[in-house]
Design a protein around this motif. Structure first.
Motif, PDB file in Angstrom:
ATOM      1  N   PRO B 160       0.843  -1.204   0.000  1.00 40.77           N
ATOM      2  CA  PRO B 160       0.000   0.000   0.000  1.00 40.77           C
ATOM      3  C   PRO B 160       0.877   1.253   0.000  1.00 40.77           C
ATOM      4  O   PRO B 160       2.003   1.230   0.500  1.00 40.77           O
ATOM      5  CB  PRO B 160      -0.771  -0.101   1.320  1.00 40.77           C
ATOM      6  CG  PRO B 160      -0.570  -1.472   1.832  1.00 40.77           C
ATOM      7  CD  PRO B 160       0.678  -2.006   1.215  1.00 40.77           C
ATOM      8  N   LYS B 161       0.357   2.320  -0.567  1.00 39.42           N
ATOM      9  CA  LYS B 161       1.031   3.619  -0.565  1.00 39.42           C
ATOM     10  C   LYS B 161       1.413   3.993   0.875  1.00 39.42           C
ATOM     11  O   LYS B 161       0.615   3.819   1.789  1.00 39.42           O
ATOM     12  CB  LYS B 161       0.071   4.666  -1.138  1.00 39.42           C
ATOM     13  CG  LYS B 161       0.661   6.046  -1.382  1.00 39.42           C
ATOM     14  CD  LYS B 161      -0.364   6.902  -2.147  1.00 39.42           C
ATOM     15  CE  LYS B 161       0.148   8.329  -2.383  1.00 39.42           C
ATOM     16  NZ  LYS B 161       0.262   9.154  -1.192  1.00 39.42           N
ATOM     17  N   GLY B 162       2.636   4.469   1.048  1.00 41.49           N
ATOM     18  CA  GLY B 162       3.016   4.960   2.363  1.00 41.49           C
ATOM     19  C   GLY B 162       3.685   3.935   3.246  1.00 41.49           C
ATOM     20  O   GLY B 162       3.937   4.204   4.419  1.00 41.49           O
ATOM     21  N   ILE B 163       3.982   2.746   2.694  1.00 41.57           N
ATOM     22  CA  ILE B 163       4.634   1.702   3.503  1.00 41.57           C
ATOM     23  C   ILE B 163       5.857   1.158   2.769  1.00 41.57           C
ATOM     24  O   ILE B 163       5.796   0.859   1.582  1.00 41.57           O
ATOM     25  CB  ILE B 163       3.651   0.555   3.824  1.00 41.57           C
ATOM     26  CG1 ILE B 163       2.533   1.082   4.725  1.00 41.57           C
ATOM     27  CG2 ILE B 163       4.379  -0.621   4.479  1.00 41.57           C
ATOM     28  CD1 ILE B 163       1.496   0.045   5.099  1.00 41.57           C
ATOM     29  N   VAL B 164       6.981   1.060   3.488  1.00 42.07           N
ATOM     30  CA  VAL B 164       8.189   0.419   2.966  1.00 42.07           C
ATOM     31  C   VAL B 164       8.612  -0.651   3.970  1.00 42.07           C
ATOM     32  O   VAL B 164       8.070  -0.722   5.074  1.00 42.07           O
ATOM     33  CB  VAL B 164       9.327   1.446   2.752  1.00 42.07           C
ATOM     34  CG1 VAL B 164       8.894   2.538   1.778  1.00 42.07           C
ATOM     35  CG2 VAL B 164       9.786   2.059   4.066  1.00 42.07           C
ATOM     36  N   SER B 232      13.836 -10.493  10.322  1.00 45.16           N
ATOM     37  CA  SER B 232      12.691  -9.656  10.712  1.00 45.16           C
ATOM     38  C   SER B 232      12.310  -8.734   9.564  1.00 45.16           C
ATOM     39  O   SER B 232      13.180  -8.167   8.895  1.00 45.16           O
ATOM     40  CB  SER B 232      13.027  -8.834  11.961  1.00 45.16           C
ATOM     41  OG  SER B 232      14.026  -7.876  11.673  1.00 45.16           O
ATOM     42  N   VAL B 233      11.010  -8.602   9.327  1.00 41.00           N
ATOM     43  CA  VAL B 233      10.503  -7.685   8.300  1.00 41.00           C
ATOM     44  C   VAL B 233       9.472  -6.779   8.964  1.00 41.00           C
ATOM     45  O   VAL B 233       8.408  -7.242   9.384  1.00 41.00           O
ATOM     46  CB  VAL B 233       9.853  -8.433   7.125  1.00 41.00           C
ATOM     47  CG1 VAL B 233       9.407  -7.426   6.051  1.00 41.00           C
ATOM     48  CG2 VAL B 233      10.802  -9.461   6.532  1.00 41.00           C
ATOM     49  N   VAL B 234       9.794  -5.493   9.087  1.00 41.33           N
ATOM     50  CA  VAL B 234       8.876  -4.537   9.702  1.00 41.33           C
ATOM     51  C   VAL B 234       8.303  -3.623   8.611  1.00 41.33           C
ATOM     52  O   VAL B 234       9.073  -2.987   7.879  1.00 41.33           O
ATOM     53  CB  VAL B 234       9.589  -3.673  10.769  1.00 41.33           C
ATOM     54  CG1 VAL B 234       8.644  -2.623  11.341  1.00 41.33           C
ATOM     55  CG2 VAL B 234      10.155  -4.548  11.874  1.00 41.33           C
ATOM     56  N   PRO B 235       6.970  -3.566   8.487  1.00 43.71           N
ATOM     57  CA  PRO B 235       6.389  -2.576   7.570  1.00 43.71           C
ATOM     58  C   PRO B 235       6.495  -1.198   8.232  1.00 43.71           C
ATOM     59  O   PRO B 235       6.025  -0.998   9.352  1.00 43.71           O
ATOM     60  CB  PRO B 235       4.931  -3.029   7.444  1.00 43.71           C
ATOM     61  CG  PRO B 235       4.637  -3.789   8.688  1.00 43.71           C
ATOM     62  CD  PRO B 235       5.948  -4.375   9.176  1.00 43.71           C
ATOM     63  N   VAL B 236       7.145  -0.274   7.543  1.00 45.00           N
ATOM     64  CA  VAL B 236       7.467   1.047   8.100  1.00 45.00           C
ATOM     65  C   VAL B 236       6.659   2.120   7.381  1.00 45.00           C
ATOM     66  O   VAL B 236       6.592   2.117   6.145  1.00 45.00           O
ATOM     67  CB  VAL B 236       8.976   1.322   7.935  1.00 45.00           C
ATOM     68  CG1 VAL B 236       9.319   2.783   8.197  1.00 45.00           C
ATOM     69  CG2 VAL B 236       9.781   0.420   8.864  1.00 45.00           C
ATOM     70  N   LYS B 237       6.066   3.028   8.157  1.00 45.58           N
ATOM     71  CA  LYS B 237       5.342   4.116   7.498  1.00 45.58           C
ATOM     72  C   LYS B 237       5.934   5.466   7.870  1.00 45.58           C
ATOM     73  O   LYS B 237       6.648   5.592   8.858  1.00 45.58           O
ATOM     74  CB  LYS B 237       3.857   4.058   7.844  1.00 45.58           C
ATOM     75  CG  LYS B 237       3.522   4.184   9.311  1.00 45.58           C
ATOM     76  CD  LYS B 237       2.005   4.071   9.473  1.00 45.58           C
ATOM     77  CE  LYS B 237       1.607   4.143  10.927  1.00 45.58           C
ATOM     78  NZ  LYS B 237       0.140   4.018  11.079  1.00 45.58           N
ATOM     79  N   PHE B 238       5.637   6.464   7.064  1.00 45.02           N
ATOM     80  CA  PHE B 238       6.203   7.795   7.285  1.00 45.02           C
ATOM     81  C   PHE B 238       5.122   8.832   7.555  1.00 45.02           C
ATOM     82  O   PHE B 238       5.411  10.020   7.573  1.00 45.02           O
ATOM     83  CB  PHE B 238       7.117   8.200   6.124  1.00 45.02           C
ATOM     84  CG  PHE B 238       6.553   7.875   4.771  1.00 45.02           C
ATOM     85  CD1 PHE B 238       5.684   8.745   4.154  1.00 45.02           C
ATOM     86  CD2 PHE B 238       6.873   6.679   4.150  1.00 45.02           C
ATOM     87  CE1 PHE B 238       5.149   8.436   2.922  1.00 45.02           C
ATOM     88  CE2 PHE B 238       6.336   6.355   2.912  1.00 45.02           C
ATOM     89  CZ  PHE B 238       5.480   7.239   2.293  1.00 45.02           C
TER      90      PHE B 238
END
Lengths: 255, 255
Positions: B160-164, B232-238
């Motif tokens: 989704p837009k906004g997540i890396v 570990s995989v963390v979905p990061v948002k800004f």
């Protein structure tokens, strides 16, 4: 309540008018110690100094506060103040007043806000203040009452762990400021265009340039509040996890 | 599917073994362009270069990819690649492999992750990779299959837009890695202690130092997953807004 100990920092450097005004405002509320960069640090984000060393000196500036100038970034200043300068943990950390906006996505590029976030990571109440006026001789006094009110409210009502405030002030006369609006970070971004030049030796170089593009017209977006004449206050957190996407991501990454 | 265009960057500098390994892995998946700093940029967070200029040059390194070395920060590299180097918007931006962990709160100090976040701000899928080994001659090959799998999954399933994504890899042999776990950013922080020294001219200076203190034992915290032998995989948002606190803050700031 005892007289609060307030740490003041910024990213424009310790002699910038923005921080000198903020120090004056804070001197009326508590005991102030300033630990701020000895040079401009705009756009340094959450940078820390790990591959070079730091030096500091106490300098004498007008007022009852103590002023310490550090050869580092805004985040370095917060870390250094806590470890080496302050006699105890401060009751509040304020950063600014920045010469220029730190609304919307600019929170992540901003040294001003990164200092506030670093204080938040340390478990301290923290606020970053920015004025929507880049000029060195900007008028920082028009929002004095609002800034002092926000500071007093935060001292009286501790914020939850993990949250700091991002306060932006429109470039308006005192009477024109309509009040304070709690906001979200607007969905906006910079449209980059690097400015290409040639130096006297024939080598091409570039300046980062561009324009700010706000795509967010929600009434609670900070850009909208500022355009409407309000001071915007965004509660900012540093748990960057997109919790709402964790389950879906687990499905996506299943093999 | 057409062969994807992949932009690769990092914060350890364009010649670091971590990025050279990542380039090799990506060459097997798509057409690769590298735009990376010409010098180490660890701990630069989301810093951008606004008070000085940038230069770049194309350099020749082994492999089919093109390599461009830039005199800026990781975030500068992403901005510059998009505006000045790439022929079209890339299908994916990958950053790393970092020499050292970027788990937990380190996401905000990390140049590696800030490059990925910048790509996210630009609306692009992006992943930062880090290996829990600071050494220059670390073994980056043990997670090759996992890295390529994650990249392919992300190319096939747009986020989704906004997540890396923030991917950290434990320092283990290939057979010892138990798998991938989707995680949240652990609640942890650095306990600073500046190391004080005196230079040959008698002036005191400091090195930022300290130790990392993880206070989070939740099974879904990234620090716990890594300790358990998982990637570990963390979905990061800004969007840093603490949306859940907006209403309460409105009450607090009411005058």
């Amino acid at each position: 309540m005892h007289r609060p100990l307030i740490l003041v920092t910024n990213d424009d450097g310790i002699t910038a008018p923005g921080i000198r005004n903020l120090v004056e405002f804070m001197n009326e509320i508590g005991d102030v110690t300033v630990v701020a960069p000895n040079s401009p640090q705009s756009g340094k984000g959450h940078a820390i100094t790990i591959n070079s060393t730091l030096t500091f000196e106490e300098i004498n500036l007008d007022g009852p506060q103590r002023d310490f100038s550090l050869s580092g970034t805004p985040v370095d200043c917060v870390k250094f103040a806590l470890d080496k300068i302050l006699p105890r943990r401060p009751d509040l950390v304020v950063s600014g007043i920045n010469h220029g906006a730190n609304s919307s996505i600019n929170v992540i590029y901003s040294g001003t806000m990164s200092a506030a976030v670093e204080a938040g990571v340390e478990g301290l109440p923290a606020i970053g203040f920015s004025l929507l006026d880049f000029s060195w001789d900007a008028d920082f006094t028009q929002a004095k009452d609002h800034i002092q009110s926000i500071v007093k409210k935060v001292l009286e009502n501790p914020m939850p762990k993990g949250i700091v405030l991002n306060v932006n002030i429109p470039k308006l006369e005192k009477e024109q400021i309509k009040g304070i609006r709690v906001c979200k970070q607007a969905d906006a971004k910079w449209e980059e265009s690097f400015d290409q030049r040639v130096n006297p030796h024939g080598k091409t170089y570039f300046w980062l340039s561009g324009y700010f593009n706000n795509m967010d017209t929600s009434p609670d977006a900070d850009e909208v509040a500022l355009a409407d004449g309000y001071i915007s206050v965004v509660p900012v957190k540093f748990d960057l996890t997109a919790h709402e996407y964790m389950n879906e991501l687990s499905e996506v990454l299943k093999f």
